[in-house]
Design an enzyme around this catalytic site. Structure first.
Site, PDB file in Angstrom:
ATOM      1  N   ASP A 214       0.847  -1.189   0.000  1.00 15.50           N
ATOM      2  CA  ASP A 214       0.000   0.000   0.000  1.00 15.50           C
ATOM      3  C   ASP A 214       0.890   1.248   0.000  1.00 15.50           C
ATOM      4  OD1 ASP A 214      -3.226   0.499   0.972  1.00 15.50           O
ATOM      5  OD2 ASP A 214      -1.825   2.198   1.092  1.00 15.50           O
ATOM      6  N   ILE A 215       0.497   2.233  -0.791  1.00 15.54           N
ATOM      7  CA  ILE A 215       1.292   3.453  -0.922  1.00 15.54           C
ATOM      8  C   ILE A 215       1.221   4.310   0.351  1.00 15.54           C
ATOM      9  CG2 ILE A 215      -0.427   5.056  -1.908  1.00 15.54           C
ATOM     10  CD1 ILE A 215       1.654   5.575  -4.175  1.00 15.54           C
TER      11      ILE A 215
ATOM     12  N   ASN B 161     -12.897  -2.966   2.670  1.00 12.21           N
ATOM     13  CA  ASN B 161     -13.864  -1.890   2.806  1.00 12.21           C
ATOM     14  C   ASN B 161     -14.881  -2.011   1.675  1.00 12.21           C
ATOM     15  OD1 ASN B 161     -12.577  -0.638   5.037  1.00 12.21           O
ATOM     16  ND2 ASN B 161     -11.086   0.289   3.666  1.00 12.21           N
TER      17      ASN B 161
ATOM     18  N   GLY C 236     -15.833   3.084   3.876  1.00 15.00           N
ATOM     19  CA  GLY C 236     -14.438   3.518   3.850  1.00 15.00           C
ATOM     20  C   GLY C 236     -13.705   3.175   2.569  1.00 15.00           C
ATOM     21  N   GLN C 237     -14.425   2.686   1.557  1.00 11.44           N
ATOM     22  CA  GLN C 237     -13.756   2.330   0.312  1.00 11.44           C
ATOM     23  C   GLN C 237     -13.431   3.589  -0.488  1.00 11.44           C
ATOM     24  OE1 GLN C 237     -15.925  -0.512  -2.076  1.00 11.44           O
ATOM     25  NE2 GLN C 237     -14.270  -0.724  -3.574  1.00 11.44           N
TER      26      GLN C 237
ATOM     27  N   HIS D  35     -10.314  -5.033  -3.310  1.00 16.51           N
ATOM     28  CA  HIS D  35      -8.974  -5.372  -2.824  1.00 16.51           C
ATOM     29  C   HIS D  35      -9.072  -5.781  -1.372  1.00 16.51           C
ATOM     30  CE1 HIS D  35      -9.773  -1.078  -2.445  1.00 16.51           C
ATOM     31  NE2 HIS D  35      -9.122  -1.127  -1.294  1.00 16.51           N
ATOM     32  N   LEU D  36      -8.230  -6.727  -1.016  1.00 19.20           N
ATOM     33  CA  LEU D  36      -8.140  -7.186   0.368  1.00 19.20           C
ATOM     34  C   LEU D  36      -6.898  -6.558   0.989  1.00 19.20           C
ATOM     35  CD1 LEU D  36      -9.411  -9.207   2.419  1.00 19.20           C
ATOM     36  CD2 LEU D  36      -7.755 -10.889   1.588  1.00 19.20           C
ATOM     37  N   HIS D  37      -7.103  -5.800   2.073  1.00 20.71           N
ATOM     38  CA  HIS D  37      -5.965  -5.256   2.817  1.00 20.71           C
ATOM     39  C   HIS D  37      -5.416  -6.348   3.730  1.00 20.71           C
ATOM     40  CE1 HIS D  37      -6.781  -0.805   2.310  1.00 20.71           C
ATOM     41  NE2 HIS D  37      -7.982  -1.282   1.997  1.00 20.71           N
TER      42      HIS D  37
HETATM   43  P1  AMP Z   1      -9.781   1.503   0.332  1.00 23.81           P
HETATM   44  O1  AMP Z   1     -10.017   2.670   1.229  1.00 23.81           O
HETATM   45  O2  AMP Z   1     -10.136   0.195   0.977  1.00 23.81           O
HETATM   46  O3  AMP Z   1     -10.403   1.685  -1.029  1.00 23.81           O
HETATM   47  O4  AMP Z   1      -8.211   1.410   0.157  1.00 23.81           O
HETATM   48  C1  AMP Z   1      -7.521   1.932  -0.938  1.00 23.81           C
HETATM   49  C2  AMP Z   1      -6.073   1.789  -0.601  1.00 23.81           C
HETATM   50  O5  AMP Z   1      -5.333   1.911  -1.800  1.00 23.81           O
HETATM   51  C3  AMP Z   1      -5.557   2.859   0.358  1.00 23.81           C
HETATM   52  O6  AMP Z   1      -5.007   2.226   1.507  1.00 23.81           O
HETATM   53  C4  AMP Z   1      -4.501   3.592  -0.468  1.00 23.81           C
HETATM   54  O7  AMP Z   1      -3.385   3.999   0.292  1.00 23.81           O
HETATM   55  C5  AMP Z   1      -4.133   2.550  -1.492  1.00 23.81           C
HETATM   56  N1  AMP Z   1      -3.606   3.071  -2.740  1.00 23.81           N
HETATM   57  C6  AMP Z   1      -4.123   4.071  -3.523  1.00 23.81           C
HETATM   58  N2  AMP Z   1      -3.366   4.262  -4.605  1.00 23.81           N
HETATM   59  C7  AMP Z   1      -2.347   3.374  -4.541  1.00 23.81           C
HETATM   60  C8  AMP Z   1      -1.218   3.085  -5.373  1.00 23.81           C
HETATM   61  N3  AMP Z   1      -0.983   3.750  -6.499  1.00 23.81           N
HETATM   62  N4  AMP Z   1      -0.367   2.098  -4.974  1.00 23.81           N
HETATM   63  C9  AMP Z   1      -0.590   1.427  -3.821  1.00 23.81           C
HETATM   64  N5  AMP Z   1      -1.629   1.647  -3.006  1.00 23.81           N
HETATM   65  C10 AMP Z   1      -2.487   2.611  -3.341  1.00 23.81           C
END
Ligand code: AMP
Ligand code: ZN
Length: 109
Positions: A31-32, A86, A92-93, A99-101
C-alpha cells in the site's frame, strides 16, 4: 479493465507498484500509504467495483484472495495480522476495484 481505475492501471503495468506477488488472477503490492509496518493489498486482475457486485462466478476468485493472504503474510514475516475489505464509500472504500488489505507488524513509522 476500466480506463479510470488506478488498480486496473497497476494491473496493466501503467502505474508502478511495489509488487510482491502476481499470477494470472491477482496481483499483490504494498500500500502506498501504509497503515502498519507491513501493509499490502491483494487485488484481482478483474475489475469489480465492490464486494456487493460480486456474484457466485467470483467465488473462486474471492476464495483465492483469502487463501493467498496467509501465504503472502508469511512471506512478509508476519505471524499475526489483519485482513480487511472496505465495501462502499460509507464503508471507507476509496478505490472502487475490490482489494483485500493485509496489515500487521505494528503501526506504520
Ligand atoms: P480503500 O479505502 O479500501 O479503497 O483502500 C484503498 C487503498 O489503496 C488505500 O489504503 C490507499 O493507500 C491505497 N492506494 C491508492 N493508490 C495506490 C497506489 N498507487 N499504490 C498502492 N496503493 C495505493
Ligand atoms: Zn479496476
Amino acid at each position: 479493465m476500466s480506463a479510470d481505475c488506478i488498480f486496473c492501471k497497476i494491473v496493466a503495468g501503467n502505474i508502478p507498484s511495489k509488487t510482491i506477488y502476481e499470477d494470472g488472477n491477482v496481483i499483490a503490492f504494498h500500500d502506498i500509504r501504509p497503515m502498519a509496518k507491513t501493509h499490502f493489498l491483494i487485488v484481482p486482475k478483474k475489475h469489480i467495483e465492490t464486494l456487493k457486485d460480486c456474484t457466485v462466478e467470483d467465488q473462486d476468485l474471492l476464495g483465492g484472495m483469502m487463501l493467498l493472504a496467509p501465504k503472502l503474510a508469511a512471506d512478509q514475516g508476519l505471524v499475526g495480522y489483519k485482513t480487511l475489505m472496505n465495501v462502499g464509500r460509507e464503508g471507507g472504500q476509496e478505490v472502487f476495484h475490490i482489494h483485500l488489505h493485509v496489515y500487521g507488524g505494528g503501526a506504520a513509522a
